[in-house]
Design a protein around this motif. Structure first.
Motif, PDB file in Angstrom:
ATOM      1  N   VAL A   1     -14.733  -1.730   5.742  1.00 24.35           N
ATOM      2  CA  VAL A   1     -14.180  -2.097   4.430  1.00 24.35           C
ATOM      3  C   VAL A   1     -13.362  -0.944   3.859  1.00 24.35           C
ATOM      4  O   VAL A   1     -12.251  -1.135   3.343  1.00 24.35           O
ATOM      5  CB  VAL A   1     -15.314  -2.498   3.465  1.00 24.35           C
ATOM      6  N   LEU A   2     -13.891   0.287   3.955  1.00 23.69           N
ATOM      7  CA  LEU A   2     -13.163   1.459   3.460  1.00 23.69           C
ATOM      8  C   LEU A   2     -11.842   1.642   4.213  1.00 23.69           C
ATOM      9  O   LEU A   2     -10.822   1.987   3.604  1.00 23.69           O
ATOM     10  CB  LEU A   2     -14.016   2.716   3.609  1.00 23.69           C
ATOM     11  N   ALA A   3     -11.868   1.411   5.511  1.00 27.41           N
ATOM     12  CA  ALA A   3     -10.642   1.556   6.310  1.00 27.41           C
ATOM     13  C   ALA A   3      -9.571   0.583   5.838  1.00 27.41           C
ATOM     14  O   ALA A   3      -8.388   0.945   5.705  1.00 27.41           O
ATOM     15  CB  ALA A   3     -10.957   1.342   7.781  1.00 27.41           C
ATOM     16  N   ALA A   4      -9.970  -0.658   5.572  1.00 29.03           N
ATOM     17  CA  ALA A   4      -9.007  -1.660   5.105  1.00 29.03           C
ATOM     18  C   ALA A   4      -8.457  -1.286   3.734  1.00 29.03           C
ATOM     19  O   ALA A   4      -7.246  -1.391   3.475  1.00 29.03           O
ATOM     20  CB  ALA A   4      -9.676  -3.029   5.051  1.00 29.03           C
ATOM     21  N   ILE A   5      -9.334  -0.826   2.836  1.00 31.56           N
ATOM     22  CA  ILE A   5      -8.910  -0.455   1.479  1.00 31.56           C
ATOM     23  C   ILE A   5      -7.964   0.740   1.529  1.00 31.56           C
ATOM     24  O   ILE A   5      -6.918   0.755   0.870  1.00 31.56           O
ATOM     25  CB  ILE A   5     -10.134  -0.147   0.604  1.00 31.56           C
ATOM     26  N   VAL A   6      -8.333   1.752   2.314  1.00 33.11           N
ATOM     27  CA  VAL A   6      -7.511   2.965   2.394  1.00 33.11           C
ATOM     28  C   VAL A   6      -6.155   2.652   3.035  1.00 33.11           C
ATOM     29  O   VAL A   6      -5.117   3.174   2.610  1.00 33.11           O
ATOM     30  CB  VAL A   6      -8.261   4.057   3.185  1.00 33.11           C
ATOM     31  N   TRP A   7      -6.153   1.810   4.074  1.00 35.57           N
ATOM     32  CA  TRP A   7      -4.881   1.451   4.720  1.00 35.57           C
ATOM     33  C   TRP A   7      -3.947   0.784   3.723  1.00 35.57           C
ATOM     34  O   TRP A   7      -2.757   1.123   3.637  1.00 35.57           O
ATOM     35  CB  TRP A   7      -5.154   0.529   5.899  1.00 35.57           C
ATOM     36  N   LYS A   8      -4.476  -0.161   2.959  1.00 35.63           N
ATOM     37  CA  LYS A   8      -3.647  -0.874   1.984  1.00 35.63           C
ATOM     38  C   LYS A   8      -3.190   0.046   0.859  1.00 35.63           C
ATOM     39  O   LYS A   8      -2.014   0.061   0.478  1.00 35.63           O
ATOM     40  CB  LYS A   8      -4.428  -2.054   1.389  1.00 35.63           C
ATOM     41  N   SER A   9      -4.106   0.847   0.325  1.00 33.78           N
ATOM     42  CA  SER A   9      -3.755   1.723  -0.801  1.00 33.78           C
ATOM     43  C   SER A   9      -2.789   2.826  -0.371  1.00 33.78           C
ATOM     44  O   SER A   9      -1.954   3.265  -1.162  1.00 33.78           O
ATOM     45  CB  SER A   9      -5.022   2.338  -1.396  1.00 33.78           C
ATOM     46  N   THR A  10      -2.892   3.272   0.880  1.00 36.86           N
ATOM     47  CA  THR A  10      -1.974   4.304   1.380  1.00 36.86           C
ATOM     48  C   THR A  10      -0.534   3.815   1.338  1.00 36.86           C
ATOM     49  O   THR A  10       0.388   4.570   1.003  1.00 36.86           O
ATOM     50  CB  THR A  10      -2.355   4.712   2.811  1.00 36.86           C
ATOM     51  N   HIS A  11      -0.322   2.547   1.661  1.00 38.99           N
ATOM     52  CA  HIS A  11       1.024   1.980   1.610  1.00 38.99           C
ATOM     53  C   HIS A  11       1.435   1.650   0.177  1.00 38.99           C
ATOM     54  O   HIS A  11       2.581   1.885  -0.220  1.00 38.99           O
ATOM     55  CB  HIS A  11       1.099   0.729   2.484  1.00 38.99           C
ATOM     56  N   ASP A  12       0.514   1.119  -0.607  1.00 40.26           N
ATOM     57  CA  ASP A  12       0.840   0.753  -1.988  1.00 40.26           C
ATOM     58  C   ASP A  12       1.122   1.981  -2.859  1.00 40.26           C
ATOM     59  O   ASP A  12       1.954   1.925  -3.765  1.00 40.26           O
ATOM     60  CB  ASP A  12      -0.311  -0.051  -2.611  1.00 40.26           C
ATOM     61  N   LEU A  13       0.408   3.087  -2.584  1.00 40.70           N
ATOM     62  CA  LEU A  13       0.526   4.286  -3.419  1.00 40.70           C
ATOM     63  C   LEU A  13       1.340   5.385  -2.737  1.00 40.70           C
ATOM     64  O   LEU A  13       1.193   6.559  -3.075  1.00 40.70           O
ATOM     65  CB  LEU A  13      -0.876   4.820  -3.761  1.00 40.70           C
ATOM     66  N   ASP A  14       2.185   5.012  -1.803  1.00 41.28           N
ATOM     67  CA  ASP A  14       3.077   5.983  -1.168  1.00 41.28           C
ATOM     68  C   ASP A  14       3.906   6.675  -2.248  1.00 41.28           C
ATOM     69  O   ASP A  14       4.653   6.025  -2.981  1.00 41.28           O
ATOM     70  CB  ASP A  14       3.995   5.249  -0.188  1.00 41.28           C
ATOM     71  N   PRO A  15       3.791   8.018  -2.391  1.00 39.88           N
ATOM     72  CA  PRO A  15       4.512   8.711  -3.467  1.00 39.88           C
ATOM     73  C   PRO A  15       6.028   8.623  -3.354  1.00 39.88           C
ATOM     74  O   PRO A  15       6.736   8.773  -4.346  1.00 39.88           O
ATOM     75  CB  PRO A  15       4.026  10.161  -3.333  1.00 39.88           C
ATOM     76  N   TYR A  16       6.533   8.368  -2.150  1.00 40.02           N
ATOM     77  CA  TYR A  16       7.981   8.246  -1.954  1.00 40.02           C
ATOM     78  C   TYR A  16       8.490   6.849  -2.322  1.00 40.02           C
ATOM     79  O   TYR A  16       9.691   6.640  -2.429  1.00 40.02           O
ATOM     80  CB  TYR A  16       8.341   8.544  -0.498  1.00 40.02           C
ATOM     81  N   LYS A  17       7.585   5.927  -2.517  1.00 35.81           N
ATOM     82  CA  LYS A  17       7.953   4.538  -2.767  1.00 35.81           C
ATOM     83  C   LYS A  17       8.194   4.308  -4.259  1.00 35.81           C
ATOM     84  O   LYS A  17       7.315   4.560  -5.080  1.00 35.81           O
ATOM     85  CB  LYS A  17       6.817   3.620  -2.277  1.00 35.81           C
ATOM     86  N   PRO A  18       9.378   3.831  -4.649  1.00 35.16           N
ATOM     87  CA  PRO A  18       9.633   3.558  -6.072  1.00 35.16           C
ATOM     88  C   PRO A  18       8.652   2.527  -6.625  1.00 35.16           C
ATOM     89  O   PRO A  18       8.197   1.630  -5.909  1.00 35.16           O
ATOM     90  CB  PRO A  18      11.073   3.031  -6.081  1.00 35.16           C
ATOM     91  N   LEU A  19       8.335   2.669  -7.895  1.00 36.75           N
ATOM     92  CA  LEU A  19       7.411   1.741  -8.535  1.00 36.75           C
ATOM     93  C   LEU A  19       8.133   0.439  -8.882  1.00 36.75           C
ATOM     94  O   LEU A  19       9.348   0.417  -9.097  1.00 36.75           O
ATOM     95  CB  LEU A  19       6.841   2.368  -9.808  1.00 36.75           C
ATOM     96  N   ASP A  20       7.358  -0.614  -8.941  1.00 39.59           N
ATOM     97  CA  ASP A  20       7.923  -1.928  -9.274  1.00 39.59           C
ATOM     98  C   ASP A  20       7.990  -2.059 -10.796  1.00 39.59           C
ATOM     99  O   ASP A  20       7.234  -2.795 -11.418  1.00 39.59           O
ATOM    100  CB  ASP A  20       7.056  -3.031  -8.664  1.00 39.59           C
ATOM    101  N   ILE A  21       8.915  -1.305 -11.379  1.00 37.09           N
ATOM    102  CA  ILE A  21       9.090  -1.278 -12.835  1.00 37.09           C
ATOM    103  C   ILE A  21      10.558  -1.543 -13.147  1.00 37.09           C
ATOM    104  O   ILE A  21      11.442  -0.892 -12.572  1.00 37.09           O
ATOM    105  CB  ILE A  21       8.659   0.083 -13.421  1.00 37.09           C
ATOM    106  N   PRO A  22      10.857  -2.477 -14.021  1.00 37.46           N
ATOM    107  CA  PRO A  22      12.262  -2.753 -14.340  1.00 37.46           C
ATOM    108  C   PRO A  22      12.910  -1.575 -15.064  1.00 37.46           C
ATOM    109  O   PRO A  22      12.251  -0.792 -15.734  1.00 37.46           O
ATOM    110  CB  PRO A  22      12.178  -3.992 -15.248  1.00 37.46           C
TER     111      PRO A  22
END
Length: 299
Positions: free
Chosen positions: A100-121
């Motif tokens: 479960v931790l592996a799945a959560i960390v894998w998803k959050s690592t991609h969602d919280l990538d610091p290089y990735k712009p935020l979905d904010i208008p």
């Protein structure tokens, strides 16, 4: 046993409070989308791990009490060696938690990538961050201004940071807004943050970088749009300009550097700070090789 637990519980609670009295809860008092997501990730991971930790701690005391020397009613089994049920629990539960931790960390690592712009208008505010000994220089390339140890920005507007260092390695960190990322000489790292509400937030370096490290702090202030526009006008009225030569003087080691404003900034200053370290190793190696060849020819 109930009587003993009633006596022990207040003591344990008091001990926990004493141990946590000096803690700073900035990471759990997040004020931005990134910080909130990271806070939730920390709490979820702690909760999953406590599924193993709490029963282990409780059963330690239960076994010690139940199988104490004075309890003759406890079942004595000196030759006991195996239980399939126990093995399933001991190995199965941790494996499930790890999955479960592996799945959560894998998803959050991609969602919280610091290089990735935020979905904010809206258009993000670009800020170039330069770590020096021992102060922070913030350049607003779209506005043509710069500051020392002061980071102001509009609340609810995405911040797009480009980060580097003029000397030793540091980390750029605003705990209540989330994430920290390294500032390294000759390199550019990126970070995207947002403040969900106006306020003042503590900024710091999380990587030891010398004698002035403990005072390498700044204040990050989220403002209303009107307040930010007024602040920009104030900075533009400052008497100082930040050229590359002026930056070199500014970057000299100093402690407890005061806030400073620069009404204008030399174009591509951030790039010049990075470029001064590019090729240094190759040039040094080439110079050493040339010196060795010259010395050999003389001999």
């Amino acid at each position: 046993m109930n009587i003993c637990w009633k006596r022990i519980r207040p003591a344990l609670a008091a001990l926990a409070c004493v141990g946590l009295a000096g803690c700073n809860w900035a990471l759990l008092d997040s004020k931005g989308d990134v910080g909130l997501a990271q806070r939730d990730l920390i709490l979820i991971c702690i909760g999953l791990m406590l599924i193993v930790v709490i029963p282990a701690i409780v059963l330690t005391f239960v076994f010690a009490w139940r199988y104490r020397a004075g309890n003759t009613a406890a079942r004595y089994m000196p030759d006991w060696a195996h239980s399939t049920k126990v093995e399933v629990v001991v190995w199965g539960v941790p494996l499930i938690i790890i999955a479960v931790l592996a799945a959560i960390v894998w998803k959050s690592t991609h969602d919280l990538d610091p290089y990735k712009p935020l979905d904010i208008p809206g258009e993000p505010l670009h800020v170039e961050v330069i770590a020096t000994d021992w102060k922070w220089v913030f350049v607003y390339p779209d506005l043509g201004i710069a500051t020392v140890n002061q980071l102001n920005f509009p609340a609810k507007r995405q911040l797009a940071f480009d980060i580097t260092s003029n000397s030793t390695m540091n980390t750029f960190f605003i705990p209540q807004l989330g994430g920290q990322i390294y500032a390294m000489a000759g390199m550019r790292t990126q970070l995207h943050l947002v403040a969900n509400e106006p306020g003042e937030f503590r900024g710091m370096s999380g990587n030891y970088s010398g004698h002035g490290f403990s005072n390498m702090k700044f204040t990050a202030t989220a403002m209303t749009d009107a307040q930010f526009d007024a602040w920009v006008a104030e900075v533009r009225s400052a008497p100082e300009q930040l050229s590359f030569d002026a930056f070199k003087q500014l970057a000299a080691p100093s402690r407890k550097a005061p806030v400073r404003h620069f009404a204008s900034v030399e174009p591509l200053l951030f790039k010049k700070v990075i470029d001064q370290f590019i090729g240094v190793g190759e040039n040094t190696a080439a110079s050493s090789g040339h010196h060795a060849e010259t010395q050999a020819s003389q001999e």
